[in-house]
Each structure stands twice: as C-alpha cells, then as structure tokens.
Enzyme design. Sequence first.
Site, PDB file in Angstrom:
ATOM      1  N   LYS A 470       1.133  -1.481   0.375  1.00  0.00           N
ATOM      2  CA  LYS A 470       0.261   0.114  -0.111  1.00  0.00           C
ATOM      3  C   LYS A 470       0.593   1.041   0.274  1.00  0.00           C
ATOM      4  O   LYS A 470       0.889   1.919  -0.634  1.00  0.00           O
ATOM      5  CB  LYS A 470      -0.432  -0.032   1.544  1.00  0.00           C
ATOM      6  CG  LYS A 470      -1.479   1.390   1.558  1.00  0.00           C
ATOM      7  CD  LYS A 470      -2.661   1.450   0.460  1.00  0.00           C
ATOM      8  CE  LYS A 470      -3.170   3.675   0.241  1.00  0.00           C
ATOM      9  NZ  LYS A 470      -4.404   3.210   1.274  1.00  0.00           N
ATOM     10  N   CYS A 524      -3.352  10.713   2.081  1.00  0.00           N
ATOM     11  CA  CYS A 524      -2.214   9.726   2.096  1.00  0.00           C
ATOM     12  C   CYS A 524      -1.313   9.783   1.171  1.00  0.00           C
ATOM     13  O   CYS A 524      -0.750   9.206   2.139  1.00  0.00           O
ATOM     14  CB  CYS A 524      -3.079   8.690   1.134  1.00  0.00           C
ATOM     15  SG  CYS A 524      -5.027   8.430   0.864  1.00  0.00           S
TER      16      CYS A 524
HETATM   17  N1  SAJ Z   1      -2.288  15.301  -8.016  1.00  0.00           N
HETATM   18  C1  SAJ Z   1      -1.194  15.937  -9.259  1.00  0.00           C
HETATM   19  N2  SAJ Z   1      -0.938  15.178 -10.315  1.00  0.00           N
HETATM   20  C2  SAJ Z   1      -1.695  13.786 -10.909  1.00  0.00           C
HETATM   21  C3  SAJ Z   1      -2.534  13.354 -10.199  1.00  0.00           C
HETATM   22  C4  SAJ Z   1      -2.839  13.882  -8.748  1.00  0.00           C
HETATM   23  O1  SAJ Z   1      -1.012  17.002  -9.079  1.00  0.00           O
HETATM   24  O2  SAJ Z   1      -1.324  13.532 -11.942  1.00  0.00           O
HETATM   25  C5  SAJ Z   1      -2.675  15.464  -7.397  1.00  0.00           C
HETATM   26  C6  SAJ Z   1      -4.328  15.569  -6.093  1.00  0.00           C
HETATM   27  O3  SAJ Z   1      -4.616  17.060  -6.770  1.00  0.00           O
HETATM   28  C7  SAJ Z   1      -3.783  15.275  -5.454  1.00  0.00           C
HETATM   29  C8  SAJ Z   1      -3.072  14.422  -4.679  1.00  0.00           C
HETATM   30  O4  SAJ Z   1      -2.209  14.339  -6.040  1.00  0.00           O
HETATM   31  O5  SAJ Z   1      -3.606  16.628  -4.828  1.00  0.00           O
HETATM   32  C9  SAJ Z   1      -3.674  12.881  -4.814  1.00  0.00           C
HETATM   33  O6  SAJ Z   1      -4.704  12.568  -5.466  1.00  0.00           O
HETATM   34  P1  SAJ Z   1      -5.262  11.334  -6.309  1.00  0.00           P
HETATM   35  O7  SAJ Z   1      -5.664  11.373  -7.063  1.00  0.00           O
HETATM   36  O8  SAJ Z   1      -3.717  11.059  -6.906  1.00  0.00           O
HETATM   37  O9  SAJ Z   1      -5.357  10.182  -4.838  1.00  0.00           O
HETATM   38  P2  SAJ Z   1      -5.381  10.364  -3.790  1.00  0.00           P
HETATM   39  O10 SAJ Z   1      -5.227  10.468  -2.569  1.00  0.00           O
HETATM   40  O11 SAJ Z   1      -7.236  10.771  -3.231  1.00  0.00           O
HETATM   41  O12 SAJ Z   1      -6.003   8.552  -3.381  1.00  0.00           O
HETATM   42  C10 SAJ Z   1      -4.604   7.892  -3.436  1.00  0.00           C
HETATM   43  C11 SAJ Z   1      -4.843   6.774  -4.386  1.00  0.00           C
HETATM   44  N3  SAJ Z   1      -4.116   5.848  -4.739  1.00  0.00           N
HETATM   45  C12 SAJ Z   1      -2.995   5.648  -5.726  1.00  0.00           C
HETATM   46  O13 SAJ Z   1      -3.733   6.154  -6.513  1.00  0.00           O
HETATM   47  C13 SAJ Z   1      -2.497   5.062  -6.477  1.00  0.00           C
HETATM   48  C14 SAJ Z   1      -6.182   6.053  -3.845  1.00  0.00           C
HETATM   49  O14 SAJ Z   1      -6.117   4.886  -4.259  1.00  0.00           O
HETATM   50  C15 SAJ Z   1      -5.768   5.301  -2.372  1.00  0.00           C
HETATM   51  O15 SAJ Z   1      -6.864   4.478  -2.243  1.00  0.00           O
HETATM   52  C16 SAJ Z   1      -5.732   6.384  -1.491  1.00  0.00           C
HETATM   53  O16 SAJ Z   1      -4.861   7.463  -1.428  1.00  0.00           O
HETATM   54  C17 SAJ Z   1      -5.492   6.476  -0.536  1.00  0.00           C
HETATM   55  O17 SAJ Z   1      -6.519   6.501   0.987  1.00  0.00           O
HETATM   56  O18 SAJ Z   1      -4.611   5.872   0.596  1.00  0.00           O
END
Ligand code: SAJ
Length: 672
Positions: A470, A524
């Site tokens: 994870k 996360c």
């Molecule tokens: N972000 C960027 N650029 C991107 C993608 C995301 O700047 O290209 C930013 C987003 O705006 C946000 C942050 O990253 O601020 C995180 O967003 P996210 O959509 O990537 O992830 P989370 O935190 O909503 O959810 C993640 C997920 N993990 C993965 O995709 C590997 C989710 O599956 C997990 O369950 C969750 O973390 C968790 O609970 O750990």
Amino acid sequence: MRRQLVPIMLMILDASIVAITPFIALFIRYEGTVSTSNLDMILRNLPLIILLWVAPFHLFKLYHRLWRYASVNELIAIMVAVTLGSVLFYASFFLLGDSMPRSVYLLIWFLNIAFVGGSRMFVRVLKHAQNVNRNTHSRVLIVGADDAGAVLARSLMEKSTDKKLIGFIDDDAEKHGRRLFGVPVLGGIDQLKNWLEQLKINEVLVASSSLDTVMLDSISESCVQANCQLKLTGGFMSPEGAATLKQSRIGFSPQRVCVVGLGYIGLPTASLLATRDFVVHGVDISQHCVDVINAGEVPFYEPELDLMLKAATSSGRLTASTKPVPADVFILCVPTPFKENHKPNLEFIQAAIESIAPYVTAGNLIVLESTSPIGTTELAGKWLKQQRPDLTVPIREIYEKVQLREEPEVFLAHCPERVLPGQILRELVENDRIIGGVNRRSAEVARIFYSQFVKGKILLTDSRTAEMSKLTENAFRDVNIAFANELSLICDKHDINVWELIDLANHHPRVSILQPGPGVGGHCIAVDPWFIVDSAPAEARLIRTAREVNDARPDYVVNQVFDKAACFKQPVIACLGLSFKAGIDDLRESPAVKIVKKLAQRAVGRILVVEPYTSELPEELSGISAVEESALSEALNLANIVVLLVNHPVFSYIDKDLLKGKVVFDTRGLWR
Ligand code: SAJ
C-alpha cells in the site's frame, strides 16, 4: 459493459415511450378516430417533447447515477412510471386543449418530470432497503448432489426469487448427467472452475459434509479465480459435517461486522456491507458523527453514498455508536497521520484495538484497513494480547511454511483500502484487494470474508508485504507527480508549455507522465511515503526527494502570484477551489488551502475564495479578514488575478471572455 449500456437503454426506452404515448392518448381521447391535424401537431412537436423529457434526466445524470446497476424489475418500474407520467401529460394536453396557457403546460411538464424522477428515486431507495441488489438474479451452483444438496436446492426454489439454480457439482461420477428437480449434475469438483466461467455463475453454495480441506481449498481457489462468491451452508449439514468444516481452513461464515472509524473509508465500507446481508455496527469517537449517521445522513460528500447509507440504516442492518459490540469481524479504518518530524502516529490504531479488545472472542477476524507502516498489524496483535492474555493471537510465521493450527485463535490481517475518493463505492467492490495475514490462516479467513463482496481479485500475502504494498502504491504516484512537477519548473525556465510537452511525450507507448499541479494533498499520498522514509531513511532517497519536490509546490505558486500582484495597486485575487483534488469536498492536507493561507500571510491583497463543494470557509481561513468566500461570477468580475487551484468540473465551463485582461494562473492546466 452493462454500466455503459443501461443508461443508453434507459434513454432510448424513455424516448420511445414518450414518442408512443401521444398516439395512445389520442386514441383514447378520440375513441380510435384520429384527425390528421392532431397527428401533424404531434409529429411536429415530437422531437422537442422528447428532448424536454430526456434532457433533464440526462443533465442531472439520473440515467448514470441512479441506474448504474438497474435490474429487470427496475426497468419495468421505470417503464410504468414513464408511461403513466407521459399519458397524464398528453391526457391533460388533449382534454384542456387550446384554452390552457403556456405556463400551465410548463407546470404539467415539470410535475411529470418530478413524478417520474421521484418514482425512480423511490424504487432505487426501496431496492436498497430490501437489500436485493447483490443477489439480483444471482446464478448459483450447488456443490454436493446428495440429501443436503437437495434440501438446499428445494429451499432455494421455494424461497428465493433472486437466485437461479443452474446446476450441481458432485464428485460421484454416477450422478453426472442426472437431474435433481430438473437441474443437471454437471460434473466433479476438478471441473468447477470451467463450469463457473462457462455458465457465468455468481455464487457457489457448498452443501456437502464429506469434503476435506484440500477439496474445500480447491473450491475456494476456483471461486476466487472465477470472481464468484462462496458460501458454506453449514445449516444443511450433518453435525459431523459442520464440525469438519469449522475445523477446516475455510470454515468461517461471518455475519456480524463491527467497523471502527466511520470516516471516508469506514462509512462506505459499513454501508456497503449492510446492504450485503451483514449485520453491521459502526463505531466512531465523535458522538456528532454517530448521530448524523444514525439519522441516515452522510457527514461528508461522496457520490451515491447517501442513498446507500439511507438503505443501510432504514433496513436496520447498520447501527452506529461510540462503543464497539461483539462481532465475527472487526474492521479498523482509523487514521494514521504522522507527527511533527514525519514519524508515524499509531495512537489511533492502538486506541481502536484497546476499544475492541473486551468484545473479541476466539474465532474472530480482525482486519486493519488503515494505511500503516511496516509491522503495524503484528504490533496490533501485541496490543491485543496485552489487553487479552487469554486469547491466542497469531504471531508472524514464515508465510510459505505454515502449519495448521487447530486451537481456537483470533485471525489478524491487513487489507489496505485502495479506493479513490469520489469513486469509493465502485472501487470498494471492483478493485483487486491485497490481504496480508499475520499467519497464513488469517489471510485465508480474511479472503473468505472479502470474497463475499469484492468482485476484484483477492491476492494473499503476509501482513508486512501487504503494508509495504500500500505504501508503495502511493509512493509510486507521489514520485511520478513529483516528476511532472519538476518538469513544470524546467519548462517555466525555458518558456515551454508543460501541458503540451506532457501530451506529446505521452504519445510514446511506454510513457505515461502524470500532471503537475499546485502540490499533492489528501491524507494518503502526501503522508504515506514518509512511512517508507521513516523505516529506511538512508535507502529511500528518491521517495524523500519526491515528497520534498511536491511539498515545495504551494510556495512556488505563492511566489508567482505575489510577484504579479505587485503590479496592481489594490490587487484582488480570485482563488478557485480549496479541496485537495477535483470533485470532492475533502480539504485535508490541501495545497489550495495552504496557498490561500500563505497569500494572506504575505498580505498580497483581497482574496476571494470560490469552493463549490463546501458551504463555508475552513477554520484556518475563516478568521483571516483578507480572505472572503465568494460566488464564482462575483470573483471573476472583481479579480485582477485568477488562480485556478482545483480542476472542479464547473470551472471548465467558465467563459474564457471573462478571463480576458486578467492575470491567470492555471495551476491544473484546465484552461490550456
Ligand atoms: N495529483 C497531481 N497530479 C496528478 C494526480 C494527482 O498533482 O497527476 C494530486 C491531486 O490533485 C491530489 C493528490 O495528488 O492533490 C492526490 O490525489 P490522487 O487522486 O492521486 O490520490 P488520492 O489521495 O485521492 O488517493 C490515493 C489513491 N492511490 C493511488 O492512486 C495509488 C487511492 O487509490 C488510495 O486508496 C488513496 O490514495 C489512499 O487512501 O491511500
């Protein structure tokens, strides 16, 4: 496939009914003799009428959101509702005729839409309340074509309307090809997987007392591979058979679940389980949260969760309080933040273990779903043992060399949640799950539990590997976002458009760069990689640097805005979005909040904040006089500088003319 088809089918169905009903209405009104002028009028207005009818449903995404898992019964209910609504509309149309003012037509049309929409909602909620969605037309195979199998088959046929018995499996070759209640005995257990796939079976019921552990394992394996639920129907067995099953490695049929922590993961999990036949009790330390949930309300925004929670609470299968209750499975979904120096803070997990300890009995499964540093699940076992020395708590075993334990014990596993906020309900069911047992038996018992509601693959391992997997998933994403953010810095230096650059590079079949942004937020990705760094500071150099690159982004944005604001006498800055990412109301660790706060601290000017997903400013911003909550139109009207911080869908519709003459910082590349 089904999810895409259903909304389109519904749309076509609505359009056809709306098209046919005027003729029915005409027929009724004029007792079979229809004048050409009436026909003409209908044909002329038909496209507009269909559009007026179907468009609102499409616009409000009712086709997609409400009917994602529509069943035949629901389709019939919709047809009846639409037909009634439509006939009502045309009947009033023809009865009142020309004398009716235009506004009354509009009112009737609106009432019809409300009537049909309301009836759809009603059926949907009813469906959840009756808890039929999981088993709707479940295709069932029974293992065992002897007396127990026959009793089970008869009971299924008599009582269950939502399960269809497709066949029996039995190792006795003499029975193959025969029929029991008209249902064929297909073959032996060795062919089970083929049958499951060929006949698209959703559920296997084991009704045989003579199966040994190896056979049960093989059935369980086939079910996992074919994405099929497995149920052991102990009630239909001889006492000896049931006893054999209990002792066997997969003799676990949980019914009561206690979920500790009713946040973004715990509440959706509890609601889902309650609509899947489990009796669920949710626990949260916040009395307010418990009260809200018991009233059937969701304390945060997550698409479609409100309907599911209402169904769960109204059916009486989900209750909540601040204290745990005895259960077969305890799921811990509590936060794992870090302390000042990025050291993991496990106090919530420890408190959760201590709270459930008095209620745990031998044979229970405890699952830690919270994202946790390596070794936490074992630590949880130690904490439990300290509270309950009478229990045999599993200790770490070399996973491959497992001995079966016969004595009663508690099962302890880590099954990290992997869902994406905004898509939690779908991903809870569809994502593959990793289950790490402190010992092998714990992992297998947890698999039995999760296979009852997870459609994705279930992959077993030990608890440490599961914990690390994870953390790895989120660190992978963090490192890749850091790469995009670093590219954005380099591009700014060379006056290259980073979005175009990434689009171009991603055309390579093996390149898939993520998007730069104002920073990484959420509870996360911005947190978990630090757990890896903390556990191996010397080795985790790349992971640490990625964290630092992403953490530096808010300051970079603030500096850019600050420099531009200096060009204005009384700068007004519109900051669009506060949540940590698009489409949600979650502000935890949000870079947007940090940016607004830092801008205010540097007295950059008047700051107008627009956040469509929350109703008021968060505490850390509400006391700052330079920061005001604002409507989108007002903010765009007054601002000299527009800073897009979150790519909420609504911001993509902004008229570009409104941005003319303003300094625009599009940190998400939404308006590129
Ligand atoms: N972000 C960027 N650029 C991107 C993608 C995301 O700047 O290209 C930013 C987003 O705006 C946000 C942050 O990253 O601020 C995180 O967003 P996210 O959509 O990537 O992830 P989370 O935190 O909503 O959810 C993640 C997920 N993990 C993965 O995709 C590997 C989710 O599956 C997990 O369950 C969750 O973390 C968790 O609970 O750990």
